[in-house]
Motif scaffolding. Sequence first.
Motif, mmCIF file in Angstrom:
data_model
loop_
_atom_site.group_PDB
_atom_site.id
_atom_site.type_symbol
_atom_site.label_atom_id
_atom_site.label_comp_id
_atom_site.label_asym_id
_atom_site.label_seq_id
_atom_site.Cartn_x
_atom_site.Cartn_y
_atom_site.Cartn_z
ATOM 1 N N TRP A 82 0.840 -1.208 0.000
ATOM 2 C CA TRP A 82 0.000 0.000 0.000
ATOM 3 C C TRP A 82 0.873 1.255 0.000
ATOM 4 C CZ3 TRP A 82 -5.022 1.552 -0.389
ATOM 5 C CH2 TRP A 82 -5.287 2.850 -0.005
ATOM 6 N N SER A 83 1.798 1.302 0.913
ATOM 7 C CA SER A 83 2.651 2.479 1.050
ATOM 8 C C SER A 83 3.502 2.720 -0.199
ATOM 9 C CB SER A 83 3.556 2.300 2.273
ATOM 10 O OG SER A 83 4.457 3.352 2.373
ATOM 11 N N ARG A 84 4.156 1.677 -0.671
ATOM 12 C CA ARG A 84 5.034 1.818 -1.835
ATOM 13 C C ARG A 84 4.246 2.121 -3.110
ATOM 14 N NH1 ARG A 84 10.399 -0.725 -1.628
ATOM 15 N NH2 ARG A 84 10.859 -1.125 0.553
ATOM 16 N N ARG A 85 3.094 1.502 -3.252
ATOM 17 C CA ARG A 85 2.309 1.707 -4.476
ATOM 18 C C ARG A 85 1.726 3.119 -4.512
ATOM 19 N NH1 ARG A 85 2.042 1.199 -9.682
ATOM 20 N NH2 ARG A 85 0.072 0.453 -10.493
ATOM 21 N N MET A 86 1.238 3.599 -3.372
ATOM 22 C CA MET A 86 0.720 4.966 -3.337
ATOM 23 C C MET A 86 1.833 5.942 -3.726
ATOM 24 S SD MET A 86 -2.526 5.150 -2.636
ATOM 25 C CE MET A 86 -2.817 6.778 -1.943
ATOM 26 N N HIS A 87 3.018 5.709 -3.201
ATOM 27 C CA HIS A 87 4.147 6.571 -3.547
ATOM 28 C C HIS A 87 4.461 6.484 -5.041
ATOM 29 C CE1 HIS A 87 7.863 8.793 -3.127
ATOM 30 N NE2 HIS A 87 8.448 7.853 -3.838
ATOM 31 N N SER A 88 4.403 5.276 -5.585
ATOM 32 C CA SER A 88 4.748 5.094 -7.007
ATOM 33 C C SER A 88 3.750 5.771 -7.937
ATOM 34 C CB SER A 88 4.855 3.599 -7.350
ATOM 35 O OG SER A 88 3.574 3.019 -7.517
ATOM 36 N N ARG A 108 3.039 12.210 -7.476
ATOM 37 C CA ARG A 108 3.665 13.185 -8.361
ATOM 38 C C ARG A 108 5.179 13.228 -8.244
ATOM 39 N NH1 ARG A 108 0.744 18.485 -6.761
ATOM 40 N NH2 ARG A 108 0.203 17.290 -4.929
ATOM 41 N N LYS A 109 5.720 12.806 -7.123
ATOM 42 C CA LYS A 109 7.147 13.010 -6.856
ATOM 43 C C LYS A 109 8.027 11.817 -7.220
ATOM 44 C CE LYS A 109 6.163 16.185 -3.131
ATOM 45 N NZ LYS A 109 6.292 16.478 -1.706
ATOM 46 N N VAL A 110 7.586 10.990 -8.138
ATOM 47 C CA VAL A 110 8.379 9.819 -8.520
ATOM 48 C C VAL A 110 9.310 10.158 -9.675
ATOM 49 C CG1 VAL A 110 6.704 8.138 -7.705
ATOM 50 C CG2 VAL A 110 6.576 8.916 -10.038
ATOM 51 N N ASP A 111 10.463 9.498 -9.701
ATOM 52 C CA ASP A 111 11.417 9.695 -10.793
ATOM 53 C C ASP A 111 10.896 9.070 -12.079
ATOM 54 O OD1 ASP A 111 13.144 10.981 -9.053
ATOM 55 O OD2 ASP A 111 14.188 9.132 -8.537
ATOM 56 N N ARG A 112 10.379 7.859 -11.923
ATOM 57 C CA ARG A 112 9.785 7.160 -13.071
ATOM 58 C C ARG A 112 8.640 6.290 -12.561
ATOM 59 N NH1 ARG A 112 10.259 1.904 -13.805
ATOM 60 N NH2 ARG A 112 11.746 0.747 -12.568
ATOM 61 N N PRO A 113 7.592 6.135 -13.349
ATOM 62 C CA PRO A 113 6.471 5.305 -12.913
ATOM 63 C C PRO A 113 6.882 3.833 -12.803
ATOM 64 C CG PRO A 113 5.960 6.490 -14.954
ATOM 65 C CD PRO A 113 7.387 6.747 -14.641
ATOM 66 N N LYS A 114 6.311 3.140 -11.840
ATOM 67 C CA LYS A 114 6.568 1.705 -11.679
ATOM 68 C C LYS A 114 5.267 0.944 -11.872
ATOM 69 C CE LYS A 114 10.322 2.269 -8.403
ATOM 70 N NZ LYS A 114 10.808 1.992 -7.055
ATOM 71 N N ALA A 136 2.626 -2.214 -11.118
ATOM 72 C CA ALA A 136 2.163 -2.876 -9.898
ATOM 73 C C ALA A 136 3.075 -4.055 -9.555
ATOM 74 C CB ALA A 136 0.721 -3.344 -10.075
ATOM 75 N N LYS A 137 3.502 -4.794 -10.574
ATOM 76 C CA LYS A 137 4.362 -5.949 -10.328
ATOM 77 C C LYS A 137 5.722 -5.524 -9.780
ATOM 78 C CE LYS A 137 6.021 -10.279 -12.090
ATOM 79 N NZ LYS A 137 5.938 -11.272 -13.131
ATOM 80 N N GLU A 138 6.285 -4.449 -10.312
ATOM 81 C CA GLU A 138 7.569 -3.954 -9.795
ATOM 82 C C GLU A 138 7.452 -3.590 -8.320
ATOM 83 O OE1 GLU A 138 10.048 -1.645 -13.173
ATOM 84 O OE2 GLU A 138 8.041 -0.828 -12.798
ATOM 85 N N VAL A 139 6.374 -2.922 -7.976
ATOM 86 C CA VAL A 139 6.160 -2.522 -6.578
ATOM 87 C C VAL A 139 5.958 -3.758 -5.710
ATOM 88 C CG1 VAL A 139 4.642 -1.256 -5.002
ATOM 89 C CG2 VAL A 139 5.237 -0.267 -7.223
ATOM 90 N N LEU A 140 5.232 -4.739 -6.203
ATOM 91 C CA LEU A 140 5.020 -5.976 -5.453
ATOM 92 C C LEU A 140 6.344 -6.687 -5.206
ATOM 93 C CD1 LEU A 140 3.136 -8.099 -4.202
ATOM 94 C CD2 LEU A 140 2.953 -9.123 -6.476
#
Length: 83
Positions: A34-40, A43-49, A51-55
């Motif tokens: 939840w925490s990592r995916r919301m961050h991903s 707006r402040k991400v370097d590049r979009p990730k 769902a699988k990458e975050v998992l």
Amino acid sequence: MPQKLKQMREIVLKELEHIPNWPEPQAELRMVYWSRRMHSLGRKVDRPKTAKEVLEESIASLRGEYPNVRFEYDGEFFDKAEE
């Protein structure tokens, strides 16, 4: 609640339907996801990730604490989400 935040929450809640919350370490996986995916999705991400990458990152972050646990998730869903 701002519209963007509402959309992000809806996306993550839908994805969490594919990560069971039992047995025990699964709930922790869901919290980390939840925490990592919301961050991903923010707006402040370097590049979009995906769902699988975050998992995968979430599981890797829990490996030290649960080295012998096989975390469960709907692989088919997360593979499709990556396409």
